[in-house]
Design an enzyme around this catalytic site. Structure first.
Site, PDB file in Angstrom:
ATOM      1  N   ARG A  89      -4.052   7.867  16.965  1.00 33.10           N
ATOM      2  CA  ARG A  89      -5.433   7.904  16.500  1.00 33.10           C
ATOM      3  C   ARG A  89      -6.402   7.402  17.577  1.00 33.10           C
ATOM      4  NH1 ARG A  89      -8.386   8.511  11.804  1.00 33.10           N
ATOM      5  NH2 ARG A  89      -7.076   9.609  10.337  1.00 33.10           N
ATOM      6  N   GLU A  93     -12.499   3.105   6.132  1.00 31.85           N
ATOM      7  CA  GLU A  93     -12.371   2.556   7.478  1.00 31.85           C
ATOM      8  C   GLU A  93     -13.580   2.745   8.402  1.00 31.85           C
ATOM      9  OE1 GLU A  93      -8.737   4.999   7.675  1.00 31.85           O
ATOM     10  OE2 GLU A  93      -7.938   3.360   8.860  1.00 31.85           O
ATOM     11  N   GLN A 109       0.822  -1.214   0.000  1.00 35.23           N
ATOM     12  CA  GLN A 109       0.000   0.000   0.000  1.00 35.23           C
ATOM     13  C   GLN A 109       0.855   1.262   0.000  1.00 35.23           C
ATOM     14  OE1 GLN A 109      -2.224  -1.903   3.616  1.00 35.23           O
ATOM     15  NE2 GLN A 109      -3.303  -0.045   3.145  1.00 35.23           N
TER      16      GLN A 109
END
Lengths: 164, 747
Positions: free
Chosen positions: B303, B705, B191
């Site tokens: 996060r 997500e 990715q």
């Protein structure tokens, strides 16, 4: 490692292949015959990505030795479309957008085709039973279920696809 | 529009890395890995490996021409171990052989003499020993200590959530091909084009312009191919040293045993509410079980930290977060990137509080739901969230009060079985929290026959980003999508690209594509004006492949326009760049605006529980999610459904087990992901209507997500059913496997 000369009919053509004793059908298809449509997901018979027809029955080709296929008939995802025309189950999978990364798709198609061949009008429970061994990490399954249901609904005889 | 690759996928003709025709003389690489979780290497014995049939070469860290380092953020992860090992599965040596099987069989013969040290496998113990990555982070907003004093109800507890294996269907792999002038081309399943390009160059000791990384498509990734470069760099090292093509395909069980997972966390929470159920204060400690190297763990922790308040308005909050260094394979990114864990803690705290207050959890959640104008703990003001509208839309579809009543009635009249439900609101910040990563480039080429080719830094991994980019280009240029082809992701066409992650693939790369197309359109309109004898390019538009003048179609069609423009020496190639504006986060004060906008939604999950056997089944999943003005509803609905199912898997059946020595015990035969029978009989996705988002491409909102968080509804619905049976126990951990459910009921 001993080698064996086997004769196997793959997607309608007779192939003479020299295989070591421990080579799986999956490896033979991908590496000896260049049929890379069949995918290797786990090499453990868990995910179903490598599903092919062996003498008309769906099998995990990672669990079948190539030497066992001497004299057998094998069909892979590459054989589903006839003369460029998609099989109805392939068309239904496209119509329902039942593909994301595409890695599990060939195995799903073979299992679904096998189900519809032996049971043209399956119940939802029968579809779930037939495809429970074909894992998919992307779609969450709802579209795969709908695609198989719909292929059955329109009378999914092979060779009639691509018309919708 | 449909995923552009679908026709090939159903025919079995789409190509993943291992489907590329192997170049002549291609060799295969495998890794010798550590069987000890922690220790000092006295010596490696690789003689048997080298003598094994088919083996061509064996390499150790001494053979690395450049930097023996693949640490993604911190420089703490050697490609091949030097003098110590930190986890079972850590690469010690690289084996190259004539076949895949020969390479892995030989690799298993590798022996290492290692002086064992006590391995640390518990995050709290690691913390006690000072084994952490980076620094502890603390975020305080308001005055939590004072606020707790004023609370009518204070509820506290401990929680844990487990790891999750990505189980991307295509395991980690790459094919490296040496090319002239000591250059190398690598086809990889990753990715992260920009970061892996750099890792490759560093390890090989080459300038980046001698390394080309090409990525066609991935058979799934979910974050697991973002940061750990070992399996891409290793075959490149072998190819570079041997001057022969080398491929590495990680066997599934090796992949499960040695790759990173979603981070397990432990949590201590305390929540305080007033008489009416208003949340006044919340305090949470996040202990991240990070593994042996920092990898990308600190970003994941960040996060969780920034999403500690979940979907709620919390005026007084204290969040402490720490990344614990343990002797397991380094954990890494997984769809949601820490947000599922941060959300799990606050959802559990609110649910626990609702129990104490004797009200349905959904009532507390609705009352405290954050919306436009509310300020997050780090100072960002929420806007355009549509959080309330998502909730109301769900309520209108399902009638939450009626559902609650039905479950209560069932449970009143049944003892051997129970039902449970959970409403889960999602509030997910979109952008990389690391501001620097919010950039993208696009290269758009128009050829003289009118066909258009787009290259970006985005990686197609099944999420449909290429289809979205194709749509953006076609829409901007005013031509049919089938004139546009999205090329492979290639570091020579689009350099230094950020990873395709954080749900930003389409936002960033789509916007860069739009800018490049707008640039080309400006040139073509100017030229068309001249060509048609009309000076004002403002009067020129292109619609459905036809040049329009003052809104009326002319005779000039796209392919003629393009050919004439090229002949008139107009540049038909454009590169453009996009950097998300107005993002910032001050690491000292933990204040700022790290996200461009929020993605919100609400869901209802209902389960049925067999109280005798501990088994359960999902009855219904109803999701409402806001994707703005969708670039492709077909793709977005698929992303929502797939994300929810992954979240359900994490919450219910996906359990990775480690042996006491730190070995992963659960291979492909024991680690279960959801199958077709996991799909609830009722599963519906509703995209919020009439939503606009000025902060992303074409008014869309990111979708990759956030929907995964709805999958937590399965855990909370099972919990709801369990708590209707007994409440004399602490909250169980996540996932709630049938085994754990049984033990909760009968243990």
């Amino acid at each position: 490692m001993a080698h064996h000369k086997i004769s196997v009919t793959v997607n309608g053509s007779v192939e003479s292949v020299d295989v070591p004793s421990n080579m799986t059908l999956l490896t033979m298809l991908r590496e000896k015959l260049g049929l890379t449509g069949t995918k290797n997901g786990c090499t453990a018979g868990e995910c179903g990505a490598c599903t092919v027809f062996l003498n008309g029955e769906p099998v995990n080709s990672c669990l079948v030795l190539a030497v066992e296929c001497d004299g057998a008939e094998v069909r892979t995802v590459e054989s589903l479309a006839r003369n460029g025309q998609l099989d109805p189950i392939q068309q239904s999978v496209i119509d329902h957008n039942a593909v994301q990364c595409g890695f599990c798709t060939p195995g799903v198609l073979i299992s679904a085709r096998a189900l519809l061949d032996r049971n043209p009008d399956p119940t939802e429970e029968e579809i779930r039973d037939a495809l429970v061994g074909n894992l998919c990490r992307c779609t969450g399954y709802i579209r795969i279920l709908d695609a198989v249901k719909d292929a059955a609904r329109v009378g999914a005889a092979p060779g009639t696809g691509g018309s919708r | 529009m449909k995923n552009v690759d679908m026709q090939m996928h159903v025919r079995g003709t789409s190509q993943f890395v291992d489907d590329l025709a192997a170049p002549a003389g291609c060799l295969h690489a495998a890794l010798v890995t550590s069987r000890v979780a922690r220790g000092r290497i006295r010596s490696l014995d690789l003689a048997e490996v080298l003598a094994a049939p088919g083996v061509v070469a064996v390499y150790t860290h001494r053979d690395v021409p450049g930097l023996n380092e693949v640490g993604h953020v911190l420089r703490d992860q050697p490609l091949l171990a030097v003098d110590q090992v930190e986890y079972i599965g850590q690469p010690l040596a690289l084996v190259v052989a004539e076949s895949h099987q020969a390479a892995w069989q030989a690799a298993a013969l590798g022996r290492a003499d290692i002086e064992e040290l006590p391995a640390v496998l518990d995050p709290r113990e690691a913390l006690a020993q000072g084994m952490i990555h980076g620094q502890k982070r603390i975020l305080v907003s308001g005055d939590p200590d004072a606020a707790f004093q004023t609370c009518r109800h204070v509820v506290q507890g401990r929680l844990a959530s487990g790891p999750q294996e990505h189980f991307y269907f295509e395991t980690q792999r790459a094919l490296a091909v040496p090319t002239e002038h000591d250059t190398i081309k690598v086809h990889a399943s990753t990715q992260s084009p920009g970061a892996f390009h750099r890792h490759l160059a560093e390890v090989l000791g080459l300038p980046m312009h001698k390394v080309e990384l090409d990525i066609r498509r991935l058979g799934g990734a979910f974050g697991g191919k973002e940061s750990t470069a070992v399996w891409v760099v290793a075959p490149a090292l072998a190819a570079f040293l041997l001057k022969r093509p080398v491929k590495l395909v990680l066997p599934r069980n090796h992949d499960i045993a040695t790759s990173g997972k979603r981070h397990p966390y432990e949590y201590d929470y305390r929540i305080g509410l007033d008489e009416e159920g208003q949340i006044l204060a919340y305090e949470v400690d996040l202990y991240q079980h990070a593994g042996a190297c920092a990898d990308i763990s600190l970003a994941v922790l960040g996060r969780s930290f920034l999403h500690a308040s979940g979907a709620y308005r919390i005026p007084n909050i204290r969040v402490r977060a720490v990344s614990c260094r343990t002797n397991i394979p380094p954990n890494n990114a997984f769809r949601g990137f820490g947000v599922p864990q941060g959300t799990f803690a606050i959802e559990a705290a609110v649910t626990h509080a609702a129990e104490v207050l004797g009200v349905p959890a959904a009532q507390l959640k609705r009352k405290n739901l954050a919306g436009d104008g509310d300020v997050l703990p780090f100072g960002m003001v929420l806007e355009n969230t549509n959080s309330g509208r998502c909730w109301e839309t769900l309520d209108a579809r399902v009638d939450l009060a009626a559902r609650h009543a039905a479950v209560a009635e069932y449970n009143r009249t049944h003892t051997d079985s129970k039902r449970g439900l959970a409403v889960v609101p999602v509030c997910f910040g979109i952008s990389f929290a690391q501001t620097a990563l919010n950039q993208a480039g696009a290269l758009v080429n128009i050829f003289v026959d009118g066909s258009v080719e787009v290259s970006t830094g985005a990686v197609e991994m099944g999420q449909g980003v290429n289809t979205k980019i194709q749509l953006v280009a076609a829409r901007t240029l005013g031509i049919a999508p089938d004139r546009v082809r999205v090329h492979t992701t290639n570091t020579s066409r689009v350099p230094n690209a950020s990873p395709t992650s954080a749900s930003t693939g389409a936002d960033l790369n789509g916007m860069a594509t739009k800018y490049a197309c707008e640039d080309l359109l400006t040139r073509l309109r100017r030229f068309a004006g001249q060509h048609l004898g009309h000076d004002d390019p403002e009067q020129i538009t292109i619609r459905e492949g036809v040049v329009h003048l003052a809104g009326k179609p002319t005779e000039l069609r796209w392919e003629k326009l393009v050919a004439a423009a090229q002949w008139a020496r107009v540049d038909l190639s454009s590169h453009a760049f996009y950097a998300t504006p107005n993002l910032h986060l001050d690491p000292k004060t933990e204040r700022g605006r790290p996200f461009a906008y929020y993605s919100c939604g609400t869901s209802l999950t209902e389960v049925w529980l067999d109280c005798v056997r501990g088994t359960y089944r999902l009855e219904s999943v109803e999701v409402v999610h806001d994707v703005g003005r969708s670039l492709s509803e077909v793709i977005d609905r698929g992303q929502v459904a797939g994300g929810v199912m992954q979240g359900i898997g994490w919450s219910t059946v996906e359990q990775l087990r480690y042996a006491p020595d730190g070995r992963v015990l659960t291979g492909a035969n024991a680690y279960k992901i959801p199958d077709l029978k996991s799909l609830a009989p009722h599963f519906a996705v509703t995209l919020l209507e009439n939503s606009q988002n000025p902060n992303a491409v074409c008014n869309s909102k990111a979708v990759g997500e956030p929907p995964l968080i709805h999958g937590l509804g399965a855990w909370f619905a099972i919990l709801d059913a369990l708590r209707s049976v007994r409440r004399d126990k602490d909250l169980p951990s996540l996932p709630l496997t049938p085994e754990k459910v049984f033990m909760y009921l009968h243990g």
